[in-house]
Design a protein around this motif. Structure first.
Motif, PDB file in Angstrom:
ATOM      1  N   THR A 185       0.789  -1.273  -0.221  1.00 40.96           N
ATOM      2  CA  THR A 185       0.195  -0.110  -0.205  1.00 40.96           C
ATOM      3  C   THR A 185       0.860   1.087   0.032  1.00 40.96           C
ATOM      4  O   THR A 185       1.933   1.263   0.801  1.00 40.96           O
ATOM      5  CB  THR A 185      -0.929  -0.159   1.292  1.00 40.96           C
ATOM      6  OG1 THR A 185      -1.730  -1.208   1.180  1.00 40.96           O
ATOM      7  CG2 THR A 185      -1.711   1.350   1.328  1.00 40.96           C
ATOM      8  N   LYS A 232      -2.548   5.885   9.685  1.00 39.98           N
ATOM      9  CA  LYS A 232      -1.631   5.408  10.787  1.00 39.98           C
ATOM     10  C   LYS A 232      -0.398   4.933   9.851  1.00 39.98           C
ATOM     11  O   LYS A 232      -0.434   4.702   8.781  1.00 39.98           O
ATOM     12  CB  LYS A 232      -2.120   4.026  11.371  1.00 39.98           C
ATOM     13  CG  LYS A 232      -3.239   4.421  12.417  1.00 39.98           C
ATOM     14  CD  LYS A 232      -3.802   2.808  12.989  1.00 39.98           C
ATOM     15  CE  LYS A 232      -4.280   1.895  12.223  1.00 39.98           C
ATOM     16  NZ  LYS A 232      -5.464   2.198  11.226  1.00 39.98           N
ATOM     17  N   VAL A 233       0.612   4.951  10.338  1.00 39.39           N
ATOM     18  CA  VAL A 233       2.002   4.553   9.652  1.00 39.39           C
ATOM     19  C   VAL A 233       1.922   3.199   9.117  1.00 39.39           C
ATOM     20  O   VAL A 233       2.289   2.812   7.966  1.00 39.39           O
ATOM     21  CB  VAL A 233       3.154   4.559  10.864  1.00 39.39           C
ATOM     22  CG1 VAL A 233       4.457   3.728  10.312  1.00 39.39           C
ATOM     23  CG2 VAL A 233       3.652   6.173  11.286  1.00 39.39           C
ATOM     24  N   SER A 234       1.174   2.254  10.078  1.00 36.79           N
ATOM     25  CA  SER A 234       0.702   0.912   9.560  1.00 36.79           C
ATOM     26  C   SER A 234       0.028   0.807   8.009  1.00 36.79           C
ATOM     27  O   SER A 234      -0.158  -0.377   7.670  1.00 36.79           O
ATOM     28  CB  SER A 234       0.473   0.153  10.690  1.00 36.79           C
ATOM     29  OG  SER A 234      -0.784   0.591  10.990  1.00 36.79           O
ATOM     30  N   ASP A 235      -0.578   1.777   7.870  1.00 43.72           N
ATOM     31  CA  ASP A 235      -1.472   1.868   6.692  1.00 43.72           C
ATOM     32  C   ASP A 235      -0.792   1.874   5.516  1.00 43.72           C
ATOM     33  O   ASP A 235      -1.508   1.408   4.293  1.00 43.72           O
ATOM     34  CB  ASP A 235      -2.534   3.052   6.768  1.00 43.72           C
ATOM     35  CG  ASP A 235      -3.488   2.992   7.743  1.00 43.72           C
ATOM     36  OD1 ASP A 235      -3.961   1.953   8.163  1.00 43.72           O
ATOM     37  OD2 ASP A 235      -4.018   4.024   8.114  1.00 43.72           O
ATOM     38  N   THR A 252       2.957   0.684   3.310  1.00 41.45           N
ATOM     39  CA  THR A 252       4.081  -0.256   3.400  1.00 41.45           C
ATOM     40  C   THR A 252       5.364   0.091   3.609  1.00 41.45           C
ATOM     41  O   THR A 252       6.350  -0.502   4.357  1.00 41.45           O
ATOM     42  CB  THR A 252       4.028  -1.427   2.281  1.00 41.45           C
ATOM     43  OG1 THR A 252       2.550  -2.101   2.130  1.00 41.45           O
ATOM     44  CG2 THR A 252       4.650  -2.513   2.070  1.00 41.45           C
ATOM     45  N   GLN A 276       5.843   5.610   5.156  1.00 41.05           N
ATOM     46  CA  GLN A 276       5.488   5.784   6.811  1.00 41.05           C
ATOM     47  C   GLN A 276       6.215   6.955   7.064  1.00 41.05           C
ATOM     48  O   GLN A 276       5.360   7.636   8.076  1.00 41.05           O
ATOM     49  CB  GLN A 276       6.341   4.358   7.318  1.00 41.05           C
ATOM     50  CG  GLN A 276       5.639   3.202   6.792  1.00 41.05           C
ATOM     51  CD  GLN A 276       6.314   1.845   7.388  1.00 41.05           C
ATOM     52  OE1 GLN A 276       7.277   1.922   7.748  1.00 41.05           O
ATOM     53  NE2 GLN A 276       5.736   0.941   7.201  1.00 41.05           N
ATOM     54  N   LYS A 284       4.005  10.113   9.304  1.00 43.64           N
ATOM     55  CA  LYS A 284       4.070  10.779  10.247  1.00 43.64           C
ATOM     56  C   LYS A 284       4.325  12.280  10.345  1.00 43.64           C
ATOM     57  O   LYS A 284       3.690  13.091  10.975  1.00 43.64           O
ATOM     58  CB  LYS A 284       5.780  10.557  10.867  1.00 43.64           C
ATOM     59  CG  LYS A 284       5.613   8.931  11.520  1.00 43.64           C
ATOM     60  CD  LYS A 284       7.185   8.612  11.922  1.00 43.64           C
ATOM     61  CE  LYS A 284       7.148   7.253  12.104  1.00 43.64           C
ATOM     62  NZ  LYS A 284       8.708   6.915  12.438  1.00 43.64           N
TER      63      LYS A 284
END
Length: 146
Positions: free
Chosen positions: A32, A126-129, A131, A136, A140
């Motif tokens: 993603t 979120k950062v995890s959204d 890859t 990432q 932030k």
């Protein structure tokens, strides 16, 4: 010989304060990211981003302003090149004509290369959204600006 891989991405934020992200399957991986991709030889950053949005989203965009350029080392996930990514805030010039998804990796059809688009509220991003490490980091930065 070490190579640089220059990438350019658009941060498209809707009137509902949602950001467009792209779920993709290619090279045997699912990932993603933000819409955009690799710069072609002889192409400027803005022309490359406009081309990528036409190819991926069938949409013409206006590039509003620069948001971020990679300032740390990142090795490509796909080869031995060093990634340099440039991010711009963009807006679409017409309504997007895409089949938006709500689930991750909800692809239509089958094949080696697949893509699906989702809107994510900026307040929920979120950062995890995403890859890749540079994306990432951009998440932030986006979160800090809210």
């Amino acid at each position: 010989m070490a190579l640089f891989n220059v990438r350019v991405y658009g941060l498209l934020i809707s009137d509902r304060n949602e950001i467009l992200i792209s779920d993709e399957q290619e090279y045997g991986y699912q990932f993603t990211k933000f819409p955009g991709g690799g710069l072609e030889l002889g192409e400027g950053l803005i022309d490359g981003l406009k081309r990528e949005f036409l190819e991926e989203c069938n949409a013409e965009i206006d590039v509003l302003n620069h948001f971020y350029t990679t300032d740390f080392y990142v090795k490509s996930a796909f080869n031995d090149s060093q990634i340099i990514s440039v991010y711009y805030i963009v807006k679409n010039l017409q309504p997007l004509q895409l089949n938006f998804k709500t689930k991750v990796f909800d692809f239509d059809g089958t094949g080696k290369v697949l893509q699906a688009f989702r809107w994510v509220p900026l307040t929920d991003l979120k950062v995890s959204d995403v890859t890749f490490p540079i994306d990432q980091y951009v998440v932030k930065l986006l979160n800090e600006k809210q």
